[in-house]
Enzyme design. Sequence first.
Site, PDB file in Angstrom:
ATOM      1  N   ASN A  23      -3.912  10.995  42.968  1.00 15.40           N
ATOM      2  CA  ASN A  23      -3.010  10.742  41.836  1.00 15.40           C
ATOM      3  C   ASN A  23      -1.902  11.785  41.715  1.00 15.40           C
ATOM      4  OD1 ASN A  23      -4.376   8.456  41.250  1.00 15.40           O
ATOM      5  ND2 ASN A  23      -5.383   9.208  39.392  1.00 15.40           N
ATOM      6  N   ARG A 396      -8.683   3.209  49.263  1.00 16.35           N
ATOM      7  CA  ARG A 396      -7.415   3.561  48.601  1.00 16.35           C
ATOM      8  C   ARG A 396      -7.437   4.997  48.091  1.00 16.35           C
ATOM      9  NH1 ARG A 396      -6.847   0.640  43.643  1.00 16.35           N
ATOM     10  NH2 ARG A 396      -5.289   2.257  43.441  1.00 16.35           N
TER      11      ARG A 396
HETATM   12  C1  UD1 Z   1      -2.766   6.915  36.097  1.00 18.20           C
HETATM   13  C2  UD1 Z   1      -3.704   7.078  37.281  1.00 18.20           C
HETATM   14  C3  UD1 Z   1      -4.970   6.251  37.066  1.00 18.20           C
HETATM   15  C4  UD1 Z   1      -5.612   6.626  35.740  1.00 18.20           C
HETATM   16  C5  UD1 Z   1      -4.612   6.538  34.607  1.00 18.20           C
HETATM   17  C6  UD1 Z   1      -5.163   7.040  33.269  1.00 18.20           C
HETATM   18  C7  UD1 Z   1      -2.151   7.423  39.101  1.00 18.20           C
HETATM   19  C8  UD1 Z   1      -1.553   6.927  40.368  1.00 18.20           C
HETATM   20  N1  UD1 Z   1      -3.008   6.614  38.484  1.00 18.20           N
HETATM   21  O1  UD1 Z   1      -2.400   5.543  36.046  1.00 18.20           O
HETATM   22  O2  UD1 Z   1      -5.861   6.524  38.145  1.00 18.20           O
HETATM   23  O3  UD1 Z   1      -6.689   5.746  35.468  1.00 18.20           O
HETATM   24  O4  UD1 Z   1      -3.445   7.326  34.901  1.00 18.20           O
HETATM   25  O5  UD1 Z   1      -5.622   8.330  33.396  1.00 18.20           O
HETATM   26  O6  UD1 Z   1      -1.895   8.543  38.690  1.00 18.20           O
HETATM   27  N2  UD1 Z   1       0.619   1.797  29.357  1.00 18.20           N
HETATM   28  C9  UD1 Z   1       1.456   1.024  28.590  1.00 18.20           C
HETATM   29  N3  UD1 Z   1       2.789   1.003  28.898  1.00 18.20           N
HETATM   30  C10 UD1 Z   1       3.303   1.742  29.912  1.00 18.20           C
HETATM   31  C11 UD1 Z   1       2.436   2.545  30.684  1.00 18.20           C
HETATM   32  C12 UD1 Z   1       1.102   2.551  30.384  1.00 18.20           C
HETATM   33  O7  UD1 Z   1       1.014   0.334  27.665  1.00 18.20           O
HETATM   34  O8  UD1 Z   1       4.526   1.688  30.129  1.00 18.20           O
HETATM   35  C13 UD1 Z   1      -0.826   1.797  29.068  1.00 18.20           C
HETATM   36  C14 UD1 Z   1      -1.653   1.228  30.226  1.00 18.20           C
HETATM   37  O9  UD1 Z   1      -1.714  -0.167  30.167  1.00 18.20           O
HETATM   38  C15 UD1 Z   1      -2.985   1.881  30.009  1.00 18.20           C
HETATM   39  C16 UD1 Z   1      -2.613   3.242  29.430  1.00 18.20           C
HETATM   40  O10 UD1 Z   1      -1.278   3.139  28.958  1.00 18.20           O
HETATM   41  O11 UD1 Z   1      -3.739   1.154  29.078  1.00 18.20           O
HETATM   42  C17 UD1 Z   1      -2.702   4.371  30.441  1.00 18.20           C
HETATM   43  O12 UD1 Z   1      -1.841   4.119  31.517  1.00 18.20           O
HETATM   44  P1  UD1 Z   1      -1.126   5.288  32.332  1.00 18.20           P
HETATM   45  O13 UD1 Z   1      -1.486   6.606  31.740  1.00 18.20           O
HETATM   46  O14 UD1 Z   1       0.310   4.940  32.460  1.00 18.20           O
HETATM   47  O15 UD1 Z   1      -1.830   5.146  33.725  1.00 18.20           O
HETATM   48  P2  UD1 Z   1      -1.168   5.087  35.141  1.00 18.20           P
HETATM   49  O16 UD1 Z   1      -0.081   6.102  35.233  1.00 18.20           O
HETATM   50  O17 UD1 Z   1      -0.874   3.689  35.520  1.00 18.20           O
END
Ligand code: UD1
Length: 417
Positions: A23, A396
């Site tokens: 990550n 992955r």
């Molecule tokens: C990253 C990690 C993943 C981990 C997650 C939470 C990477 C490549 N992946 O994913 O392994 O499980 O952090 O620790 O680093 N959300 C929204 N809108 C947005 C963005 C996010 O609603 O624009 C929500 C998502 O749906 C989710 C939550 O926020 O419910 C957390 O997502 P986010 O922190 O963005 O996770 P990722 O960056 O996708």
Amino acid sequence: MKKILIEGGARLFGEVHISGAKNSVLPLIAATLLTEGVSAIDESPWLSDVDCMCRVLNHLGAATHFERGTLSIDTTRIVGCEPPGELVRKMRASFLVMGPLLARTGRVCMSLPGGCAIGARPIDLHLKGFEAMGAKIDIGHGFIEAKAPRLFGSRIYLDFPSVGATENLMMAASLAEGHTVIENAALEPEIIDLSNLLSAMGAKIKGAGTNTIRIEGVSSLSPARHTVIPDRIEAGSFLVMAAATGGELIVNNVISEHLQPVTAKLQESGVFLEVGYDSIHILGNEELRPLDIKTLPYPGFPTDMQAQFMALLTVARGCSVVTETVFENRFMHAGELQKMNADIRIDGNTARINGVSHLQAATVAATDLRAGAAMVIAAQMARGTSVITEIQHIERGYENFCQKLEKIGTRIKVLDI
Ligand code: UD1
């Protein structure tokens, strides 16, 4: 299709070396797009997600080369601003190229990243941030186009401390004109790792690792060399595995501080831990105590460790409660664990796990990456030989997983049929 066969009952014993964090390395690769020249990322893991991210950059014109843990990326020539749809839909993290590409080329057009097994995972927070910095966003027919001849610094409040949105906006803001403040930013260690690379490239960032990040945009960044932090989720997975098998393991190349939410729960379950600065010694216990776990953004308990702990708790003495608050649909592994005789009841975002005397081997699927690790843990606790399918998900995020497992005593075979 590859499958893993695991014969349960072996206690894990020995030492395991943790790889660089998946990550972290994915946003680091994206960040190299902000510069012209050759950047090097040391201790990079070689994983299918890393390969996928490199292919996205290759498509845009960058050259990538991986040798002995060092990933070199030459971003001198960037000829495209349309990352290939088949890769973006395959891996959500490829969306992290949007911020750097927009800052560098002024236009990006890419597929909407697909929802995945663990929930809808929207990207609204990323897009709102880009808009606040002056980008014009158009969404239609499964594509997003973002245009900004110049990005401008802005004050951005994230409704949720999204890891990906914080990273994407930090990268874009590094080349924007003026001052950006990201409030309610994510606190994950991977944010600090990205900030360290960006600073080495010449970015002016303060506050990474706190909930307010301040970035003074600069007109250009230079290539840099950087070492990826160790993977706290891989380390946590091996610790849970040792606890699950009553084994004894030394987990090397960790930053113990990053693992505090995980080690605290393991200690509460009754296992013995000796926590050093960069290694952790774990001694499993026959009798595991049940736990209450609630996933939260860092420094809370990581959602990426929820499935592995659920597998462990299936044989704890009593009833455990696991509440998932980060993703809305991250209990797919519960159904697979039930096939192995686990007693789990799901009610909304809460799972109640009544410990059973033993798990029974079964054929189960790795429904997503961390669910795959949970199946490997459960299979090692179970009586008999389990078959784990869909292991492409495991590949992955876990480097040389089967080799590492075999070395510490897992009775494992990989079938490629
Ligand atoms: C990253 C990690 C993943 C981990 C997650 C939470 C990477 C490549 N992946 O994913 O392994 O499980 O952090 O620790 O680093 N959300 C929204 N809108 C947005 C963005 C996010 O609603 O624009 C929500 C998502 O749906 C989710 C939550 O926020 O419910 C957390 O997502 P986010 O922190 O963005 O996770 P990722 O960056 O996708």
